[in-house]
Enzyme design. Structure first.
Site, PDB file in Angstrom:
ATOM      1  N   ALA B  13      21.094-144.684 -13.654  1.00 12.50           N
ATOM      2  CA  ALA B  13      20.428-145.464 -12.667  1.00 12.50           C
ATOM      3  C   ALA B  13      19.186-145.043 -12.231  1.00 12.50           C
ATOM      4  O   ALA B  13      18.123-145.855 -12.411  1.00 12.50           O
ATOM      5  CB  ALA B  13      21.505-145.573 -11.504  1.00 12.50           C
ATOM      6  N   ALA B  14      18.885-143.657 -11.848  1.00 11.32           N
ATOM      7  CA  ALA B  14      17.561-143.498 -11.281  1.00 11.32           C
ATOM      8  C   ALA B  14      16.581-143.483 -12.448  1.00 11.32           C
ATOM      9  O   ALA B  14      15.352-144.067 -12.380  1.00 11.32           O
ATOM     10  CB  ALA B  14      17.598-142.169 -10.679  1.00 11.32           C
ATOM     11  N   ARG B  24       7.266-152.747 -15.986  1.00  5.73           N
ATOM     12  CA  ARG B  24       6.852-153.649 -15.693  1.00  5.73           C
ATOM     13  C   ARG B  24       5.113-153.836 -14.945  1.00  5.73           C
ATOM     14  O   ARG B  24       4.562-154.722 -15.371  1.00  5.73           O
ATOM     15  CB  ARG B  24       7.763-154.231 -14.522  1.00  5.73           C
ATOM     16  CG  ARG B  24       8.754-154.991 -14.886  1.00  5.73           C
ATOM     17  CD  ARG B  24       9.629-155.719 -13.594  1.00  5.73           C
ATOM     18  NE  ARG B  24      10.253-154.673 -12.944  1.00  5.73           N
ATOM     19  CZ  ARG B  24      11.416-154.190 -13.164  1.00  5.73           C
ATOM     20  NH1 ARG B  24      12.165-154.756 -14.071  1.00  5.73           N
ATOM     21  NH2 ARG B  24      11.667-153.131 -12.295  1.00  5.73           N
ATOM     22  N   SER B  41      22.261-146.502 -18.458  1.00  7.41           N
ATOM     23  CA  SER B  41      22.398-147.663 -17.548  1.00  7.41           C
ATOM     24  C   SER B  41      23.782-148.109 -17.335  1.00  7.41           C
ATOM     25  O   SER B  41      23.865-149.375 -17.252  1.00  7.41           O
ATOM     26  CB  SER B  41      21.393-148.758 -17.646  1.00  7.41           C
ATOM     27  OG  SER B  41      20.245-148.355 -17.206  1.00  7.41           O
ATOM     28  N   CYS B  45      30.261-145.796 -11.065  1.00  6.33           N
ATOM     29  CA  CYS B  45      31.303-146.289 -10.024  1.00  6.33           C
ATOM     30  C   CYS B  45      32.343-147.049 -10.444  1.00  6.33           C
ATOM     31  O   CYS B  45      33.415-147.629  -9.916  1.00  6.33           O
ATOM     32  CB  CYS B  45      30.475-146.936  -9.001  1.00  6.33           C
ATOM     33  SG  CYS B  45      28.909-146.048  -8.178  1.00  6.33           S
ATOM     34  N   ASN B 308      19.218-145.442  -7.367  1.00  5.51           N
ATOM     35  CA  ASN B 308      18.234-146.900  -7.655  1.00  5.51           C
ATOM     36  C   ASN B 308      17.215-146.941  -6.782  1.00  5.51           C
ATOM     37  O   ASN B 308      16.059-147.267  -7.407  1.00  5.51           O
ATOM     38  CB  ASN B 308      19.291-148.182  -7.842  1.00  5.51           C
ATOM     39  CG  ASN B 308      19.880-148.759  -8.781  1.00  5.51           C
ATOM     40  OD1 ASN B 308      19.488-149.324  -9.671  1.00  5.51           O
ATOM     41  ND2 ASN B 308      21.161-148.224  -9.139  1.00  5.51           N
ATOM     42  N   LYS B 364      41.524-151.408  17.523  1.00  2.00           N
ATOM     43  CA  LYS B 364      42.219-152.314  16.404  1.00  2.00           C
ATOM     44  C   LYS B 364      42.142-153.548  16.676  1.00  2.00           C
ATOM     45  O   LYS B 364      42.516-154.029  17.855  1.00  2.00           O
ATOM     46  CB  LYS B 364      43.510-151.567  16.183  1.00  2.00           C
ATOM     47  CG  LYS B 364      44.283-152.194  15.066  1.00  2.00           C
ATOM     48  CD  LYS B 364      45.556-151.532  14.968  1.00  2.00           C
ATOM     49  CE  LYS B 364      46.349-151.929  13.450  1.00  2.00           C
ATOM     50  NZ  LYS B 364      47.693-151.301  13.298  1.00  2.00           N
ATOM     51  N   ARG B 445      31.827-152.618  22.539  1.00  2.00           N
ATOM     52  CA  ARG B 445      32.062-152.881  24.239  1.00  2.00           C
ATOM     53  C   ARG B 445      32.744-151.846  24.956  1.00  2.00           C
ATOM     54  O   ARG B 445      32.555-151.748  26.088  1.00  2.00           O
ATOM     55  CB  ARG B 445      32.693-154.225  24.276  1.00  2.00           C
ATOM     56  CG  ARG B 445      32.136-155.356  23.777  1.00  2.00           C
ATOM     57  CD  ARG B 445      32.783-156.630  23.919  1.00  2.00           C
ATOM     58  NE  ARG B 445      32.967-157.186  25.049  1.00  2.00           N
ATOM     59  CZ  ARG B 445      33.759-158.282  25.560  1.00  2.00           C
ATOM     60  NH1 ARG B 445      34.576-158.671  24.658  1.00  2.00           N
ATOM     61  NH2 ARG B 445      33.635-158.479  26.780  1.00  2.00           N
TER      62      ARG B 445
END
Lengths: 449, 449
Positions: B13-14, B24, B41, B45, B308, B364, B445
C-alpha cells in the site's frame, strides 16, 4: 416557575419534545397540550412504510400516546382540540373541542407554538375528488391505507418527485400498483443537482415507476366523485389513487393573524433560543424558522430531526435553562427500494445564488472493498469553494450502505473543513464496510489542487 | 528531478501509493521497487475473507500486479527481491534476487522505506510445527488456504482476540471448523474498553466460538511435525490449525541497522512530510510512525488507510510537491459474522494515562427506526473530557449498519467537537437508516450537563 402554566399548540415531535423536557426539569409545572388530530408523537416519516405494508399497524408509528403523556408524564395532552385564535397581549388562546364543539379561552404564562407544516395541495379542477391525498399527518396516512383497502386501486399517480414522492412511489410499487410520477423539474429530487437527480430518476425507472418529467399538474378527472385521472400540461394519466407530494408549508396562519412576525417561507421567526417576537411565545419544529450554517442565512426545513432538536432547546429554555439551536446544514436522506439518496450543504444553484465560486467532483466507487460480496456502486458529488477548498455540499446516490456516509460530510461541513481535511480524516476501513479510501474521500481527492 | 533515481523498498500500500503518485507527477523519473514477496499492492485486510471462501481467488485481492506497474506505470517493480542492507551515507542499498541468489548494490537519489509490519510470532516450544500461521502477507494467506485444502483441519485455535483474531475466527466458523480463541486479556478486542469488549466476547460466543479469556499461550503440541494442540497456562486445546493473531511489529530492522532513529513501538521516526532523520530517506506505511491527534503524541498503527495516506504524502513530497500527514485518531472497524465493532479516539485507559478527567455514557438503541424492518441493536459508548465536554473517544458494537457510524465520531474528534456540538449535528434521518436521534447523538445527549 412551578405555578406557571405552559400551553403547547401541537402534539407531535417539537411540541412533545419540549413538553417532556419541561416535565423532566420541573415535576410540578402545569403543562397543557392542544392537538387537533387524535394522535401525539407519531413518526410522520414512517407513513410511507405503513402504506408499503412494511409496518403492520399505525400504532407502531406512535412513540407516545396521549394516555401515556397524561399518565406517565402528567402532561395534559388534549387531542381533538384545535386552537383557533392566539391573543399574545392577553396571554390566552381560544380553543375548540372538536368533538363537543365547545370553545373556551385558555390562559397561559408561556406558550409554545408547534403547529408543524401541512402538505401543499393546490386547489385545481377536480381536486376535491376522493382518492387524492397529501401526506402530512398520521390521520392522512391512515386514510390512504383505508382507501386502498376499500377501493383496491391499480394505477397510482404520484405528483412531485421529492422525498415524499419517492417514498410513496416505493410504497405503492411494493403494494403491486402501477405507479407513474409527475415532476415539473428536469429531474426528480430537486434538492439535488440535476446530474445527481438524474441518477435518482434512473433508479425510479429501474424499480418500475414511469416518470413524466418537466410536466406540470393542471387538474384531475373524476367519475362519481372518485378520481380517475391526473391532467398535466401535456397529457392525462389514468389514476385510481393520487398522492400529492408537492412539499409542505408551515402552519403559521394562527401566529401570523396574531401579529407574530414570519420569516423564510412563512415560518415563524425565532431567536436561537426559539423565542418569537411576542412576549412569552415560543415556537419550534416545522412551523419555525431555522438557520443554515453554510449559507449563513435564515432557512426553513420541515424535518423530524430538526423538530426534535428545536423542541428540546425550547423545552430547556421554557424550564429556566439556557440552550440555543445553532442551525442546520440541510442534511436529508431517502430510499427508493434498493437505491439510497442523500444530500447535505448547498447545491450548485444555491452556491451560485450566494455569489460564491466553487469546484465540483463526482466519483463513482464501491460501498465495500471491490472484492467483498455485496459491494455496490456509490456515486458521490462534492462541492467546494474555489481557493479555500472549503466544503460547501455533498450528494450521494447508491446502493446499500451508501447514504449514511452523508453524515461524515454533514459533520465536516459543520466543522468548516476543507477537502484536504476531508481527505486526511481517519475514517474506518475494513473490506465489509468500505474501500481503503472511503468513497467520500475518493471524491474529495479529485478536488485537491 | 527527472534524472534522479527513486528506490522504494516494499511494494504494498504505502510503497506503491507513493510510486504511483511520483509517476503521475513526473513521467520521466526512474522508479525501482524492491519487493520480497511475489505480490504487489494487495489487500492484506482481505485475507480473512479469502480464507472464509467469500472471495474466489487470491488474485482478486491484488489491486495492481507487478506486470501492471511495469507496463502501465513504467515502474520497475521487482518482486522476489529483498533489500539486505541500507547505506544512507553512500546512498545505496544491497539487494538480493531471491530466485537467483545474486546480490548487488543499487544506488539511489531518494529512498522510500515502506517495509510494512510482520505478524508477531513468539518462538515457543513447538512453534516450528506445521499448521501454525501468522497472517500478514498475501503469501501467508495463500499458505493457510493451501494447508486447509490439503489437511482438512476440523479444530482451529485462534490465539489473540484483536482484529485479525476476530476476522479469522469468523472465516474459520464460516468454513465449518470448530473454533476456539485464546486471549490473555479480560475480554477480546483490547482496543475497546472491557465493558464494550465484553459485547464482542458475547458476539463471538453467539457465532459459536469457544473463548478462553485471561489465558496465555505457552507453546504447542505436535505429532509428526504437524501441530496437534495449543498449550496455555491453564489447559491444552486440541488443534489441527492455529492462527496466531498477536498483533504486528514494524519491519524496521533494516532501518535501525543503518542508524535511522526509531520511535513508537519500533516504527521509523518521521517528519509530517514522512522524511526520516537520514538525508534523502523517507518512510511510509506500517513501518513508519504516526501521530495521534487526540493524545497529541507519537503513535503507531498498522492499517491500510494510514499506509495509503502516508504513501500518497511521501509521493507528493518525493516529486517536489508539499504535503503533510497530520495524523490519526485511532479509528478501526471489524466484523464478526453479523456483529459489527468499531472504535475511534482514546479508551478509558488511554485517557487516564494522559492524566485527563472524563465522563462516559453508554446507550443501547437501534440502527433504524424501531418500527422499520431490520432495525437491530447498537450500543454506543462515548468518552468526553470533564468540564470542556470535548469528545475524546467512541466505541460501537452492534448489528448491520452500526459500525460505519464511527466515522461521524472520527470526524467530530478531528474537529475537536464537544458532546453538545455532536448533539447539534444535522445528521441524516429517515426510518430505514436511523432513529430520529442518531445513536451517536443519543449517547452524546447522556453526556450533556
Amino acid at each position: 416557575m412551578s405555578t406557571q402554566r405552559l400551553i403547547v399548540i401541537g402534539g407531535d415531535a417539537a411540541g412533545m419534545s419540549a413538553a417532556a423536557k419541561v416535565r423532566r426539569e420541573d415535576p410540578q409545572r402545569e403543562i397543557v397540550v392542544f392537538e387537533r388530530s387524535p394522535h401525539t408523537s407519531y413518526s410522520a416519516c414512517g407513513m410511507p412504510y405503513l402504506i408499503a405494508g412494511l409496518i403492520d399497524s399505525p400504532e407502531r408509528l406512535v412513540a407516545r400516546s396521549p394516555e401515556k403523556f397524561r399518565e406517565k408524564f402528567n402532561i395534559d395532552a388534549r387531542t381533538g382540540h384545535e386552537v383557533l385564535e392566539l391573543d399574545p397581549s392577553g396571554q390566552r388562546v381560544r380553543v375548540t373541542n372538536l368533538e363537543q364543539g365547545s370553545t373556551t379561552w385558555e390562559p397561559y404564562d408561556q406558550l409554545l407554538i408547534a403547529t408543524g407544516a401541512a402538505a401543499i395541495s393546490p386547489t385545481l379542477p377536480g381536486s376535491d375528488s376522493e382518492g387524492i391525498f397529501g401526506l402530512s399527518t398520521l390521520a392522512s396516512g391512515i386514510q390512504i391505507q383505508q382507501f386502498m383497502d376499500r377501493q383496491l386501486p391499480r394505477r397510482a399517480v404520484v405528483v412531485g418527485g421529492g422525498y415524499i414522492g419517492l417514498e410513496m412511489a416505493e410504497a405503492l410499487v411494493r403494494q403491486g400498483l402501477q405507479v407513474s410520477l409527475v415532476e415539473k423539474g428536469e429531474q426528480v429530487m430537486g434538492t439535488l443537482d440535476p446530474d445527481m437527480g438524474a441518477l435518482v430518476s434512473d433508479a425510479l425507472r429501474e424499480v418500475g415507476v414511469t416518470l413524466y418529467l418537466q410536466e406540470s399538474l393542471v387538474g384531475y378527472e373524476s367519475a362519481n366523485g372518485l378520481v380517475t385521472g391526473v391532467v398535466t400540461d401535456q397529457r392525462t394519466l389514468q389514476a385510481d389513487l393520487v398522492i400529492v407530494g408537492l412539499g409542505t408549508r408551515p402552519n403559521t396562519a394562527l401566529a401570523a393573524a396574531s401579529g407574530i412576525p414570519l420569516g423564510e417561507k412563512g415560518s415563524i421567526r425565532v431567536t436561537p433560543r426559539m423565542q418569537t417576537a411576542a412576549v412569552n411565545v415560543w415556537a419550534a419544529g416545522d412551523c419555525a424558522e431555522s438557520f443554515h450554517l453554510i449559507s449563513r442565512r435564515p432557512f426553513h426545513i420541515a424535518l423530524g430531526t430538526v423538530a426534535n432538536k428545536q423542541g428540546t432547546v425550547a423545552g430547556i429554555n421554557l424550564s429556566g435553562g439556557y440552550a440555543t439551536f445553532p442551525g442546520v446544514v440541510g442534511t436529508a436522506v431517502s430510499k427508493i427500494c434498493k437505491y439510497e439518496v442523500a444530500r447535505t450543504g448547498l447545491t450548485e444553484r444555491e452556491i451560485r445564488e450566494l455569489g460564491l465560486l466553487y469546484n465540483t467532483a463526482t466519483t463513482k466507487s464501491k460501498t465495500r472493498a471491490g472484492y467483498y460480496p455485496g459491494a455496490g456502486w456509490i456515486t458521490v458529488k462534492l462541492l467546494a469553494e474555489q481557493g479555500s477548498g472549503r466544503l460547501l455540499g455533498g450528494q450521494i446516490v447508491g446502493l446499500e450502505g451508501a447514504a449514511k456516509r452523508i453524515d461524515v460530510l454533514a459533520t465536516a461541513l459543520t466543522a468548516g473543513m476543507t477537502v484536504q481535511q476531508l481527505v486526511d480524516l481517519d475514517l474506518s476501513y475494513a473490506p465489509p464496510f468500505s474501500p481503503v479510501w472511503d468513497p467520500v474521500q475518493t471524491a474529495a481527492r479529485q478536488l485537491l489542487p
